[in-house]
Motif scaffolding. Structure first.
Motif, short mmCIF file in Angstrom:
data_model
loop_
_atom_site.label_atom_id
_atom_site.label_comp_id
_atom_site.label_asym_id
_atom_site.label_seq_id
_atom_site.Cartn_x
_atom_site.Cartn_y
_atom_site.Cartn_z
N GLY A 39 9.08 4.72 -4.10
CA GLY A 39 9.53 3.37 -3.79
C GLY A 39 9.87 3.15 -2.34
N ASP A 40 9.55 4.12 -1.48
CA ASP A 40 9.82 3.98 -0.05
C ASP A 40 8.84 2.99 0.56
OD1 ASP A 40 10.42 4.18 2.61
OD2 ASP A 40 9.74 6.26 2.84
N GLU A 41 9.32 1.80 0.95
CA GLU A 41 8.46 0.77 1.49
C GLU A 41 7.89 1.13 2.86
OE1 GLU A 41 11.03 -2.66 1.41
OE2 GLU A 41 10.10 -3.38 -0.45
N GLY A 42 8.53 2.06 3.55
CA GLY A 42 8.09 2.41 4.90
C GLY A 42 7.21 3.64 4.96
N ALA A 43 6.62 4.06 3.84
CA ALA A 43 5.85 5.30 3.81
C ALA A 43 4.69 5.28 4.80
CB ALA A 43 5.34 5.56 2.39
N ILE A 44 3.93 4.19 4.81
CA ILE A 44 2.76 4.12 5.70
C ILE A 44 3.21 4.03 7.15
CG2 ILE A 44 0.82 2.66 6.40
CD1 ILE A 44 0.27 2.13 3.50
N CYS A 45 4.25 3.26 7.41
CA CYS A 45 4.75 3.14 8.78
C CYS A 45 5.27 4.48 9.30
CB CYS A 45 5.84 2.07 8.84
SG CYS A 45 5.25 0.39 8.57
N ASP A 46 5.95 5.24 8.44
CA ASP A 46 6.46 6.54 8.85
C ASP A 46 5.31 7.48 9.22
OD1 ASP A 46 9.01 5.66 8.40
OD2 ASP A 46 9.19 6.58 6.41
N LEU A 47 4.23 7.44 8.43
CA LEU A 47 3.08 8.27 8.73
C LEU A 47 2.42 7.83 10.04
CD1 LEU A 47 1.08 10.48 7.85
CD2 LEU A 47 -0.19 8.71 6.63
N ALA A 48 2.32 6.53 10.24
CA ALA A 48 1.68 6.02 11.44
C ALA A 48 2.41 6.45 12.71
CB ALA A 48 1.60 4.50 11.38
N VAL A 49 3.74 6.47 12.65
CA VAL A 49 4.53 6.84 13.81
C VAL A 49 4.21 8.26 14.27
CG1 VAL A 49 6.89 7.38 14.57
CG2 VAL A 49 6.43 5.24 13.37
N SER A 50 3.96 9.15 13.31
CA SER A 50 3.68 10.54 13.67
C SER A 50 2.38 10.69 14.43
CB SER A 50 3.65 11.41 12.40
OG SER A 50 2.55 11.07 11.57
N PHE A 51 1.54 9.64 14.43
CA PHE A 51 0.28 9.69 15.14
C PHE A 51 0.25 8.72 16.31
CE2 PHE A 51 -0.74 11.62 11.14
CZ PHE A 51 -1.59 12.65 11.48
N GLY A 52 1.41 8.25 16.73
CA GLY A 52 1.47 7.41 17.92
C GLY A 52 1.38 5.93 17.66
N LEU B 64 0.80 -1.21 0.00
CA LEU B 64 0.00 0.00 0.00
C LEU B 64 0.85 1.27 0.00
CD1 LEU B 64 -2.65 -1.08 2.66
CD2 LEU B 64 -2.83 -1.24 0.18
N SER B 65 2.12 1.15 0.27
CA SER B 65 2.99 2.33 0.37
C SER B 65 3.02 3.19 -0.89
CB SER B 65 4.41 1.92 0.77
OG SER B 65 4.44 1.47 2.11
N PRO B 66 2.98 2.60 -2.09
CA PRO B 66 2.98 3.45 -3.30
C PRO B 66 1.81 4.41 -3.36
CG PRO B 66 3.54 1.20 -3.87
CD PRO B 66 3.11 1.17 -2.45
N LEU B 67 0.74 4.15 -2.62
CA LEU B 67 -0.39 5.06 -2.61
C LEU B 67 -0.05 6.37 -1.90
CD1 LEU B 67 -3.20 2.50 -1.73
CD2 LEU B 67 -2.76 3.53 -3.95
N LEU B 68 0.97 6.31 -1.05
CA LEU B 68 1.42 7.51 -0.34
C LEU B 68 2.70 8.08 -0.91
CD1 LEU B 68 0.85 6.54 3.42
CD2 LEU B 68 -0.64 7.87 1.92
N ASP B 69 3.56 7.21 -1.43
CA ASP B 69 4.88 7.64 -1.88
C ASP B 69 5.27 6.83 -3.11
OD1 ASP B 69 7.53 8.28 -2.26
OD2 ASP B 69 8.05 8.22 -0.13
N ASP B 70 5.31 7.49 -4.27
CA ASP B 70 5.64 6.77 -5.51
C ASP B 70 7.14 6.68 -5.76
OD1 ASP B 70 6.20 9.37 -6.13
OD2 ASP B 70 4.66 9.57 -7.69
#
Length: 414
Positions: free
Chosen positions: A329-342, A321-327
């Motif tokens: 190729g960053d595999e951790g895009a969703i995880c990085d966003l999640a961290v900012s919200f706890g 699902l990460s390409p939906l946030l970051d095209d």
């Protein structure tokens, strides 16, 4: 993209405070403010109905003598702490203690508490001395931040029975009173019945994980879950799970969503059942997505008219699902966003890489409805293209089922 909006908007709106409700923050039910601007303040606002400050009374257990001891007993009497005060606690006196009970589960005075549910108490501030005392078997524990108490049951409680437990803090003792619901009583011999279908309103469930964004995610859940009992063999049954068409009433199966089958689910004498844990792999946007530790469970009502306190849980791989946030190729895009919200990601079972996220939705209630039983739907039938849906952003069911969503030309009930 619909999935992009469903995934990102709830988190961004949460950060902007656009979904603020009275009582969704510590101390908001006794601060003389109207957080949601509905004209109702603190305990007068229905949103504070579950707040402990609006229902629990803390009785101070400060000593009745005039000493200034800290209950070690450093006063001038000659005892070695056999003083004549009437309390038997080990508190440090309540002077300066401002800890309040913010929330309890179950709510004080509730008459439908779950017989398998642990007691949870959220405090307004740190209190390393806090504990729960009860006359039914269990263990009291305190979270690392000393702000959340949990009383873990050693065994299920009796159905339709009144209980009390004492919440002891540095400010004193409050008594939590509750009565369990009928769940836990032995179901009728014909429960569950083959062909029966239960409809779960997913938006009414409690999102335990990811942490910190449950209330906002719940506001974006707009599909109901349907579960059909497909076969029964003595104390075991098979079940099929699918989604309902958004807004359909009575519920109608969404034939653009693949179904999942669970087989051989055992029903205990108290009506409880649980499926899993299991693992599966699905295709999302042309890439495989692994889902591990999938569980689904709940308790049948004695007459089979509903399933109470159901829980859906699983751990999904966020990388597809990460390409939906970051095209990029960053595999951790969703995880990085999640961290900012706890929230945070954990190692995936398949390869140990830290890109998986646990999702847990509990306190679901499924009502038996006279609707058409679920048909089996698989992605191999008339697939046009694979798309995603915003039905359950970051929720296991949505990602598990909606990730397999397929649009079909001319799809119709069979």
């Amino acid at each position: 993209m619909r999935m992009l909006a469903g995934l990102v908007l709830p988190l961004l709106l949460a950060g902007c405070g656009l979904f603020e409700r009275e009582g969704d923050g510590a101390g908001e039910c006794d601060d003389d403010a109207d957080q949601d601007s509905d004209g109702l303040f603190d305990c007068d606002d229905p949103d504070c109905a579950g707040a402990a400050v609006c229902s629990l009374v803390v009785e101070s257990d400060a000593d009745t003598d005039a000493d200034t001891d800290a209950d070690t007993d450093a006063d001038t009497d000659t005892d070695t702490d056999t003083d004549t005060d009437t309390d038997t606690d080990t508190d440090t006196d309540t002077d300066g203690c401002e800890v309040r009970i913010e929330e309890t589960d179950p709510v004080n005075g509730s008459i439908d508490a779950y017989y398998r549910g642990d007691l949870v108490v959220k405090l307004s501030d740190r209190d390393p001395t806090a504990r729960i005392e009860a006359d039914f078997p269990g263990t009291s524990s305190l979270s690392p931040d000393h702000e959340t108490l949990t009383y873990t049951l050693a065994a299920p409680l009796a159905p339709s029975t009144a209980y009390t437990a004492d919440i002891v803090t540095c400010a004193g003792t409050a008594t939590l009173a509750f009565t369990t619901s009928e769940l836990g009583a032995s179901p009728s011999p014909d429960v569950p019945a083959a062909g029966s279908t239960y409809v779960f309103e997913l938006s009414s469930g409690r999102v335990l994980e990811p942490v910190g964004v449950g209330a906002v995610l719940s506001s974006y859940i707009n599909h109901d879950l349907m579960v059909t009992v497909t076969a029964v063999d003595r104390d075991r049954f098979d079940a099929r799970v699918g989604l309902a068409v958004e807004g359909s009433s009575p519920a109608e199966q969404d034939l653009a969503v693949d179904t999942l089958d669970f087989r051989g689910l055992a029903v205990a004498r108290d009506g409880y059942f649980e499926a899993g844990p299991s693992a599966a792999t699905f295709e999302v946007m042309g890439a495989p997505m692994n889902v591990d530790d999938v569980t689904f469970g709940g308790t049948f009502a004695p007459d089979g008219s509903y399933v109470g306190y159901a829980t859906l849980a699983g751990t999904f791989d966020t990388r597809p699902l990460s390409p939906l946030l970051d095209d990029s190729g960053d595999e951790g895009a969703i995880c990085d966003l999640a961290v900012s919200f706890g929230a945070s990601c954990i190692p995936c079972a398949a390869d140990g890489e830290p890109y998986c996220m646990a999702v847990v939705i509990d306190q679901l209630v499924g009502t038996e409805e006279r609707v058409r039983p679920l048909d089996e739907v698989t992605g191999a039938d008339n697939v046009v293209c694979a798309t995603a849906t915003a039905a359950l952003p970051l929720g296991w069911v949505g990602l598990l089922l909606a990730a397999r969503r397929t649009r079909r030309r001319g799809a119709a009930p069979r």
